[in-house]
Write a protein that holds these residues in place. Structure first.
Motif, PDB file in Angstrom:
ATOM      1  N   ASP A   1      -2.338  -9.217  -6.545  1.00 24.03           N
ATOM      2  CA  ASP A   1      -1.583 -10.436  -6.260  1.00 24.03           C
ATOM      3  C   ASP A   1      -2.558 -11.611  -6.116  1.00 24.03           C
ATOM      4  O   ASP A   1      -3.779 -11.444  -6.192  1.00 24.03           O
ATOM      5  CB  ASP A   1      -0.707 -10.260  -5.020  1.00 24.03           C
TER       6      ASP A   1
ATOM      7  N   SER B   1       2.351  -9.504  -9.416  1.00 25.85           N
ATOM      8  CA  SER B   1       1.293  -8.647  -9.945  1.00 25.85           C
ATOM      9  C   SER B   1       0.657  -9.316 -11.164  1.00 25.85           C
ATOM     10  O   SER B   1       1.360  -9.659 -12.131  1.00 25.85           O
ATOM     11  CB  SER B   1       1.873  -7.288 -10.344  1.00 25.85           C
ATOM     12  N   TYR B   2      -0.664  -9.495 -11.092  1.00 28.36           N
ATOM     13  CA  TYR B   2      -1.387 -10.204 -12.148  1.00 28.36           C
ATOM     14  C   TYR B   2      -2.602  -9.372 -12.573  1.00 28.36           C
ATOM     15  O   TYR B   2      -3.356  -8.887 -11.713  1.00 28.36           O
ATOM     16  CB  TYR B   2      -1.837 -11.575 -11.654  1.00 28.36           C
TER      17      TYR B   2
ATOM     18  N   SER C   1      -4.256  -4.576 -11.488  1.00 29.38           N
ATOM     19  CA  SER C   1      -3.215  -5.557 -11.198  1.00 29.38           C
ATOM     20  C   SER C   1      -3.249  -5.907  -9.716  1.00 29.38           C
ATOM     21  O   SER C   1      -3.181  -5.014  -8.858  1.00 29.38           O
ATOM     22  CB  SER C   1      -1.833  -5.003 -11.576  1.00 29.38           C
TER      23      SER C   1
END
Length: 716
Positions: A404, A378-379, A402
């Motif tokens: 991927d 999660s970014y 958030s």
């Protein structure tokens, strides 16, 4: 009975014998003196004159081999034209050095006497073009565009035109089948130079003064195959140029033909769609400058994904390679080489380099995974990312929460890649790099083949640039003096260029945080070529193999008995695991179905022909944005770029979609019509070779691209 005494008769005989002896002695003395004069006193002079009797060659140029498309259709071949030539040796035998003959010839051909005289004079260091740089004993071509009537006049009135010939001769022709110009791929010919003759003297393929050699493109790469062997007749001539005998001659041999992977139908379509995309881009207003996009140049590459073979390669602006046939005039040469023409001789598919924008993001995605980041992690995709007091924004300040890495590719989220790159920069030591710095984001780019030639069989490919720490140091050393000199104007001059020079002078050797984050989204000092990115996306399609792109497919001898196939050559593998490659493949499919390219692929038969894409909009200092659009299916990789053209999907997207529609026969409703498909599968077999060595060409029927389905919702 004579009354003369015997003694008297004897004395007279004696006198006669003595006289004869004196005469013979005198003759011998004279002959000996003459021999002494010739051999001793003037021996060197006559030896020098004897040396001036030498052998001259008259060349019968070989018929140059053809360049064919994958189906045997000639892209470059030879055309029989009526060539009027002049024998300089014969003209110089005339009292007026042939001026009268050339004057009469000028009236027949409709050319000025000066133009004809210039063409028949010999080239030297002081003589400007036009002039003849071949052998003075070779017939000098004056025109290759004589009409039948002009040729008949010259031949029927041969007494008025001594030393002039009018013969049918094979000259190069660039056929442009189905309007497939293919100029930058084919290249052009021009006469050989003395330097080239000397350099090739001891090679397996020596050059003659009469030779025309390839200067660019395939004509240059495969010149030794295409050129063949000229016929040579040798004449012994004296120091006045008079022929005094004939020596051994050599029979000529036609050049081989080169079969390419180019499909003339796809090539014509690619050229047409690129030109149309540029025209359409010029109708759009750039919101940053409030003026239309300039769309000043562009390129498109259609490549077989599993082999790296080039099916089509177009560069715009282009030119007519026939302008070089028979020698290019000064006006045309200037038009092709000046800034105002935007240099159409450049093959922008392999020679134009620019920041790639977001199509580059497949590289930092792979780099992040190699550095230990989870593809499915999660970014945060915020609207901006700050480093100190500097803010780096996402495209149009969008925020996606958030996500991927796959979703980051789909929506082209800049801020995800900003943070990943910045974090790695800090891990590597930041402004004070560690000795064991991993440099994952830069190392991976090199492993993808960037910053190096792809190995395509076309000359003058450029390498692009990966702006890593070593490049920063080398660039600083090369430019430090100039930067520091300009920086002395600070602070009197506070313009942007002077500010950059000042920063370069002081810290140009350092890799800054802003360098790293800009690099992560294909900006900053990053440079790529269209062929490099087409090769990368082809590798993602085929499972990770990087091929040397190739245009040549086979070399076939004139009699058709010897066929040398040019095999596809891999040069590396993508530094990505199978699992990660599969995840990236799925994300790029998502770009075409629900991401930034989805509005261009509405109605595409995704279940039958999975489409994958990545859009790119690169900012360039002092210019409008560069449009990039990278795509692939299981069969093909297609990449298009337009300089100062706007967004990737906006400017290049429609053209790429139309090329795919034509390849697979996709109609406006998403159906597939096999009969309308240009090339649903890459051409594997070579064209048929007849018993007499001729290569069978399949007919060219220009096929218009099927109408594209109406676009859906527009996304950037």
């Amino acid at each position: 009975m004579s009354n003369i005494p015997e003694t008297g008769r004897t004395s007279r005989v004696t006198v006669r014998l003595i006289a004869i002896q004196i005469l013979v002695f005198s003759l011998l003395l004279t002959l000996g003196g003459r021999l002494w004069y010739l051999q001793i006193r003037n021996g060197q002079e006559y030896a020098n004159e004897a040396k001036s009797n030498h052998v001259q060659q008259v060349i019968e140029p070989a018929t140059r081999g053809s360049i064919l498309d994958a189906r045997g259709v000639p892209l470059a071949d030879n055309q029989t034209r009526l060539v009027v030539s002049a024998s300089r040796t014969e003209l110089l035998k005339m009292k007026d050095d042939g001026k009268g003959v050339l004057g009469r010839l000028s009236k027949v051909l409709g050319m000025s006497e000066k133009e004809i005289r210039n063409k028949t004079r010999l080239c030297d260091a002081k003589t400007p073009q036009p002039c003849w740089n071949g052998s003075p004993y070779q017939p000098i071509p004056i025109t290759d565009e004589a009409t039948t009537q002009q040729a008949l006049q010259i031949r029927e009135r041969s007494e008025d035109f001594p030393g002039i010939s009018a013969e049918p001769t094979a000259v190069r022709r660039y056929a442009a089948p189905g309007s497939a110009n293919t100029a930058q791929v084919l290249g052009y010919l021009s006469p050989v130079t003395d330097e080239e003759i000397t350099k090739a003297k001891d090679s397996h393929s020596p050059l003659l003064r009469s030779d025309q050699i390839g200067r660019s493109g395939l004509e240059r790469t495969y010149d030794s195959d295409l050129r063949g062997k000229a016929g040579v007749t040798r004449y012994e001539v004296d120091n006045l140029g008079r022929v005094i005998g004939q020596t051994k001659s050599e029979k000529g041999e036609a050049g081989a033909s080169v079969v390419t992977s180019i499909d003339a139908r796809v090539q014509a379509l690619a050229e047409k769609e690129l030109a149309q995309a540029m025209k359409d881009a010029r109708k759009e207003i750039d919101r940053n400058t409030n003026r239309p996009y300039e769309a000043d140049s562009g390129a498109v590459v259609v490549m077989e994904a599993k082999t790296g073979r080039v099916v089509a390669m177009a560069s715009n602006p282009d030119y007519d390679p026939n302008a070089w046939v028979g020698g290019i005039d000064a006006k045309d040469y200037k038009r092709l080489t000046t800034k105002g023409s935007n240099y159409p001789l450049l093959n922008r598919a392999i020679q134009a380099q620019a920041a790639p924008g977001s199509i580059f993001k497949v590289v930092p995605t792979a780099a992040a995974v190699n550095a230990g980041y989870d593809f499915n992690g999660s970014y945060p995709c915020g609207s901006s990312y700050s480093i100190g007091g500097q803010v780096f924004k996402n495209f149009e300040s969008q925020s996606h929460g958030s996500i991927d890495l796959g979703r980051a590719l789909e929506v082209s989220c800049d801020t995800v890649f900003y943070k990943l790159s910045h974090d790695e920069w800090k891990k590597d030591g930041g402004l004070k790099p560690k000795k064991d710095a991993k440099n994952w984001f830069y190392k991976t780019a090199h492993q993808f083949g960037l910053g190096a030639e792809t190995g395509i069989d076309l000359p003058n490919e450029v390498t692009g640039r990966v702006p890593d720490r070593q490049w920063k140091k080398d660039f600083w050393k090369a430019n430090k003096a100039g930067w520091c000199k300009q920086a002395k104007n600070w602070p009197k001059k506070r313009d942007f260029d002077t500010l950059l020079a000042r920063e370069g002078c002081l810290e140009g050797m350092k890799l800054h945080a802003y360098d790293s984050v800009n690099y992560a989204i294909g900006q900053g000092d990053t440079l790529v070529t269209p062929i490099q990115m087409a090769t990368i996306y082809a590798a993602i399609s085929n499972g990770g193999t990087l091929f040397n792109p190739s245009v040549g497919k086979a070399v076939i001898s004139p009699n058709g008995k010897n066929v040398r196939e040019i095999k596809a050559q891999p040069h590396g593998k993508l530094p990505v695991s199978r699992a990660t490659l599969k995840q990236m493949d799925g994300a790029l499919a998502g770009v075409a179905t629900r991401g930034t390219a989805a509005w261009r692929f509405g109605g595409w038969p995704q279940s039958k022909i999975p489409m994958h894409a990545k859009t790119g909009t690169a900012e360039v200092y002092g210019k409008q944005t560069t449009s990039w659009f990278a795509t692939y299916t299981k069969d093909y990789s297609i990449l298009m770029t337009i300089s100062q053209g706007g967004t990737g999907s906006g400017a290049s997207g429609p053209a790429v979609r139309k090329i795919y529609d034509a390849l697979y026969g996709v109609d406006a409703k998403g159906g597939i019509n096999p009969k309308a498909a240009l090339l649903p599968r890459p051409q594997e077999a070579l064209p048929k070779i007849e018993k007499d060595g001729t290569i069978q060409a399949q007919p060219i029927k220009p096929v218009a691209a099927p109408p594209t389905a109406p676009p859906g919702r527009r996304e950037q």
